[in-house]
Design an enzyme around this catalytic site. Structure first.
Site, PDB file in Angstrom:
ATOM      1  CG  ASN A   1       0.036   4.434  -7.472  1.00 50.01           C
ATOM      2  OD1 ASN A   1       0.253   4.603  -8.657  1.00 50.01           O
ATOM      3  ND2 ASN A   1       0.200   3.251  -7.134  1.00 50.01           N
TER       4      ASN A   1
ATOM      5  NE  ARG B   1      -1.102  -2.419  -5.551  1.00 45.67           N
ATOM      6  CZ  ARG B   1      -1.513  -3.305  -4.780  1.00 45.67           C
ATOM      7  NH1 ARG B   1      -2.396  -2.944  -3.889  1.00 45.67           N
ATOM      8  NH2 ARG B   1      -0.695  -4.327  -4.856  1.00 45.67           N
TER       9      ARG B   1
ATOM     10  CB  SER C   1       1.684  -5.207  -1.524  1.00 39.46           C
ATOM     11  OG  SER C   1       0.326  -6.036  -1.098  1.00 39.46           O
TER      12      SER C   1
END
Lengths: 156, 300
Positions: free
Chosen positions: B236, B232, B228
């Site tokens: 993004n 992440r 994660s």
């Protein structure tokens, strides 16, 4: 966009950079910051202490000034008393001296009076003898009438 | 802007999303086969992939030279700036650079102090600093207009592909996350012992006899941390980069160019927040995970 050796390369780079940062970058910066912080804290504490000292010194100076003033006032008061006392003493002395002089003068006068009285007495005796000689026409024997003459002189 | 052939929107996007890959050619490559006419290579040779297809065929044995290179360059810039500050560090009045660096160091230090509850670990704070500044620099590359560096690379240096934002490469973000994961495992074993670490995974949250279930649950939990963390950041930044590329596609007529300029400015301003925030999140979560690794659970 597949997973490749890049991942391992990046992991190695990550460890190397973190290690360099841990060894060469982080400690000097944080130590310098901590040392500076301590310096500033010390400086502030010293300033605080100094201002406290100053306050104490000022208080002490004020106290001392007050003491000095009180002492000076006491000295002045004492001097004034002493002066008054001296004046009093001088007056007293003068009065005593005057009295003494007066006494002496009086004694002198007394003595003069006595001496004059003595002289007068002698003169009276001589005059009385001379008067009596004139009256009697002859010499009066002073020895024979000494008692009479003395009695006369005493009455004067 | 791949040279040769008409420039289509799809081709433009595809070109921007392709890494410069140096890898090993295998049997699947057209240039490694007998029918090859020019620029032929032998199977097992190492070389630069000339097309996106070639790059993807190389599989694991390949290096994304562009993102890896930019990542290293940015990391070295970080070390250079902060290293110079470290050399200048005095207890006297700090000057410009030192002031700037100290602000960041102080910020990280405060954060680590409040997040990381265990004392005596000299690695966590410098790691947080490295992650924050490095990831921020990598993200910052996203604000450079998408065509500048690839254009220079292609027309002056003859480099066919150039992805300049390292954090839009999952290899880079997952690589860092993997580094953090290794630290998590290392400190877990160091603090709890191998058995303690295992029992934490196996005897929790259900009773001991259900340990296979526990192991699966906690194993997923453990693996989810680096995955994660890496995805992440990648997601993004990849999305942000994609939007910049799509905005770049708008440049053409006068009206569209003006609209594109306005959009690019707006997105860039918004993106300033995103890149800082993502760098911050990556750092904070790394510190939190390492804090958890140091937590010794009581026996049940």
């Amino acid at each position: 966009m597949s997973i490749t050796l890049t991942l391992i390369g990046q992991s190695i780079a990550f460890f190397v950079f973190v290690w360099i940062c841990m060894k060469a970058i982080w400690p000097p910066i944080t130590e310098a910051m901590a040392a500076r912080q301590k310096q500033i804290a010390d400086g502030l504490a010293a300033a605080e202490r100094a201002s406290l000292d100053l306050e104490l010194a000022q208080k002490r100076a004020t106290d001392e000034l007050k003491d000095a003033k009180a002492e000076a006032a006491a000295l002045v008061e004492e001097a004034r008393q002493r002066a008054a006392q001296m004046v009093d003493e001088a007056k007293e002395d003068a009065r005593a001296e005057g009295a003494k002089l007066l006494e002496a003068a009086r004694a002198d006068i007394e003595r003069e009076v006595n001496r004059a009285r003595e002289t007068l007495r002698k003169d009276v005796a001589v005059l009385a003898v001379a008067g009596a000689e004139k009256v009697l026409g002859q010499a009066v024997d002073a020895g024979a009438h000494a008692a009479l003459l003395d009695d006369l002189a005493k009455q004067l | 802007m791949a040279s040769g052939g008409p420039l289509t929107a799809e081709g433009y996007i595809q070109h921007h999303l392709t890494n410069l890959v140096y890898g090993q050619f295998n049997e699947g490559h057209a240039r490694a086969q007998a029918s090859c006419q020019e620029h032929c290579v032998a199977v097992g040779d190492w070389g630069f992939a000339q097309t996106a297809e070639e790059a993807s065929q190389m599989g694991f044995m390949a290096i994304n030279v562009d993102t890896m290179g930019w990542s290293l360059v940015l990391g070295l810039i970080f070390l250079f700036i902060f290293g110079r500050a470290a050399k200048q560090a005095t207890t006297g009045v700090p000057s410009g650079l030192l002031n700037f660096v100290e602000t960041i160091v102080d910020f990280i230090d405060d954060l680590v102090r409040s997040t990381f509850q265990h004392s005596g670990n000299a690695l966590v704070a410098p790691m947080a600093l490295t992650i924050f500044v490095w990831v921020f620099f990598m993200n910052l590359m996203d604000l450079i207009p998408v065509d500048w560096i690839p254009f220079v690379a292609e027309h002056y240096l003859h480099i066919p592909f150039m992805k300049v934002v390292p954090s839009t490469d999952p290899n880079i973000t997952l690589g860092m996350a993997f580094g953090v994961f290794m630290l998590i495992v290392y400190y877990s074993i160091l603090k709890k012992g191998a058995w303690g670490f295992f029992s934490e995974l196996a005897f929790h949250p259900f009773p001991k006899w259900m340990f296979p279930v526990n192991l699966i649950l906690e194993g997923v939990n453990l693996i989810a941390k680096p995955v994660s963390l890496g995805l992440r950041l990648f997601g993004n930044l990849y999305a942000g980069e994609m939007i910049f590329i799509l905005i770049a596609l708008m440049y053409g007529g006068l009206v569209m160019s003006v609209a594109g300029g306005v959009l690019q400015l707006a997105w860039a301003l918004f993106h300033v927040l995103v890149i800082t925030l993502q760098a911050f999140i990556f750092m904070v979560l790394s510190v939190v995970y390492l804090n958890q690794a140091h937590d010794v659970m009581e026996e049940h």
